[in-house]
Design a protein around this motif. Structure first.
Motif: not given
Ligand code: FAD
Lengths: 246, 295
Positions: B48-55, B152-162
């Motif tokens: 991952f370039e940026a580690v996605p949100p935990a959920d 790994l293909t995470p499908a987060s409902r949480t979005q990192r907007t900033k």
């Protein structure tokens, strides 16, 4: 909108505590208890939301012995609408608490769960995340600013390296960090006035067994006593004796 | 529980796992969420370039982590965010901030702002835990048997907007050999930067702050050291204008040498400091800066 506020009764965060002589527990003989400071921040936030939008309903819930009523009364005095005390005297760990809360979420159907990122005594930093996982809800931990807009919640959160913003759909679990707000001060008369607010006593819904047992409580090794130095020159000499030259 | 998986957010962390892995005594693999490297028998590289949100990420980790009896993380805010979620999904036990391993099911951890060390036993099933690397052996040789890319293909409902960039320049608190920390009397951000930052830069040190300093806007939140901030263990910790609250001391007591500079000779910090200097920090710190040879 309904906000659920899980509350933990904790050892007064400013108390000096020691283990019991036989290591079987923490000596709480002479310490006071209070609402976990991070949970108090969650209550304050919910109450402020309600002050802006009176249709919001806030429910504080605590799992523990009869004595947790004191902490729930404080939350009511801060402005929570009602409280539920799930009476339980058995052993718990973060996972049993998360399971019990999940059962209450299914009954109460809140849109938002606001709770401390950790307690100041157990310091686990687990229950919010576990609860969100059990419910399949999105989570935002370490909130320092919360904005609700339509069906979404925007959370500015503290991170290891600064802060970031998350947007997530409701229902969601949000855990609070220190800088979200400064909770209002509640004097004793306020707590007494809150006696008229509803506080329901209930029994546990979940029978999840803990899978962690805490078997021993000890003091950490003490740092050896140091000494005073008279001035910066002496300080630098003392450091260089210890192998550090600045 | 035959194997352990160490989940690392970046390659810096993969250098920190060998001490804990040795104490655990189980064969282990690593999962690199971002960056290269790893340790143990096998290194899974997620890239991952940026580690996605935990959920979403926790869910994407389920199938891999389900094969391990012990899943470990270096303690940090981001790791606790993810570890708690993963433990919830696995319905596993979790321990936070492990400081010693007695056996693969018995661990020590601090509680109540470091006033208590608890022994915790896992009674059954999988354990997820986070550990403080400074409490484990450092510089053990780390080798990796093989490396395998993992999608790994995470499908987060949480979005990192900033996302905020790391405040650059100075060494990281977790890695620094010297830390200079300031408390409430530093007055404002400019004073903090001038008085503390100047000394820190001369010494090649990281800068830290108390909660009082952060709350009053003197210092950035990521600089907070203590029970609810960073836990540090440098060779030298210089605390200037810091009273020595239990919450602050909880974060620094594994430092090799603690120096306290405080105008109040009775300040509690002197009880835990190796060297105490009763002096105004606004004269003491510039004197140190002038006398130091620097890096
Ligand atoms: C839930 C919770 C979590 C917390 N988490 C943390 C945490 O992670 N980290 C943390 O640090 N705190 C934490 N705290 C706060 C903690 O209890 C203290 O309030 C805080 O550490 C005090 O910061 P301070 O030492 O800067 O300020 P003060 O306690 O106000 O001390 C300032 C000191 O500076 C000295 N001084 C004043 N002027 C000078 C001068 N010119 N030169 C030299 N010395 C001077 C004074 O004598 C005094 O000792 C937490 C509290 C709670 C309730």
């Amino acid at each position: 909108m309904r906000i659920l506020l899980p509350i933990k009764r904790v050892i007064d965060p400013y108390a000096k505590v020691k283990p019991l002589g036989d290591g079987s527990g923490i000596d709480t003989g002479n310490v006071k208890f209070d609402v976990n400071p991070f949970d108090e921040i969650a209550v304050e936030e919910a109450v402020r939301m309600k002050e802006k939008d009176p249709s919001i309903e806030t429910i504080a819930i605590s799992i523990g012995g009869a004595e947790c009523e004191d902490q729930l009364r404080k939350c009511l005095a801060m402005g929570a609408d009602k409280a539920i005390l799930v009476e339980s005297t058995r052993e718990h760990d973060p996972s049993t608490i998360a399971h019990e809360l999940k059962a209450w979420v299914e009954e109460l159907k809140p849109d938002l769960i606001l709770m401390g990122k950790q307690s100041t005594d157990g310091e686990s930093n687990q229950v919010g995340q576990m609860l969100a996982a059990l419910l399949g809800w999105p989570q935002a931990t370490y909130a320092s600013k919360i904005t609700i807009e339509g069906g979404n919640i925007e959370v500015v959160r503290e991170t290891d390296s600064g802060e970031e913003t998350l947007t997530l759909p409701l229902p969601a679990v949000v855990t609070t960090d220190l800088r979200l707000n400064e909770p209002r001060y509640i004097a004793l008369p306020g707590i007494i006035r809150a006696r008229n607010k509803p506080l329901e006593k209930a029994t546990e819904k979940s029978n999840k067994e803990p899978n962690i047992r805490y078997t021993k409580f000890q003091s950490p090794p003490a740092r050896p006593a140091g000494r005073k130095v008279a001035n910066v020159t002496e300080l630098l000499a003392a450091l260089s004796e210890r192998g550090v030259s600045l | 529980m035959s194997r352990a998986l160490f989940v690392c957010f970046d390659s810096e962390e993969s250098a920190l796992v060998t001490g804990c892995a040795a104490a655990l005594g189980l064969p282990f693999d690593t999962l690199m969420l971002s960056g290269e490297g790893g340790a143990g028998d096998k290194s899974f590289v997620a890239g991952f370039e940026a580690v996605p949100p935990a959920d979403g990420l926790a869910e994407a980790l389920l199938s891999l982590s389900g094969q391990y009896g012990r899943i470990a993380f270096v303690s940090s805010m981001r790791s606790k965010d993810l570890a708690g979620r993963l433990a919830g999904l696995l319905d596993a036990a979790m321990l936070t901030d492990v400081i010693a391993v007695e056996s693969a099911d018995t661990f020590h951890l601090p509680m109540v702002a470091g006033s208590i060390v608890t022994t915790a036993k896992v009674t059954d099933g999988t354990l997820v835990f986070t550990f403080r690397p400074s409490n484990f052996a450092k510089d053990l040789p780390s080798t990796t048997g093989s490396t395998e890319k993992i999608a790994l293909t995470p499908a987060s409902r949480t979005q990192r907007t900033k996302a905020a960039a790391r405040s650059g320049g100075r060494p990281d608190l977790a890695q620094a050999k010297i830390i200079v920390t300031g408390g409430r009397p530093l007055k404002d951000a400019a004073t903090f930067e001038a008085v503390l930052g100047g000394l820190a830069d001369k010494l090649g040190a990281a800068v830290g702050a108390t909660r009082a300093a952060v709350d009053s806007g003197i210092a950035a939140n990521e600089l907070q050291v203590g029970q609810t901030g960073k836990i540090v263990a440098p060779d030298l910790y210089i605390a200037a204008g810091v009273s020595g609250s239990t919450q602050h001391m909880a974060g620094i007591k594994d430092s090799k040498i603690i120096v306290a500079i405080n105008t109040d000779a009775d300040a509690p910090i002197f009880e835990s400091a190796d060297f105490g200097l009763v002096q105004d920090l606004f004269t003491a710190l510039p004197e140190i800066q002038a006398a130091a040879k620097g890096t």
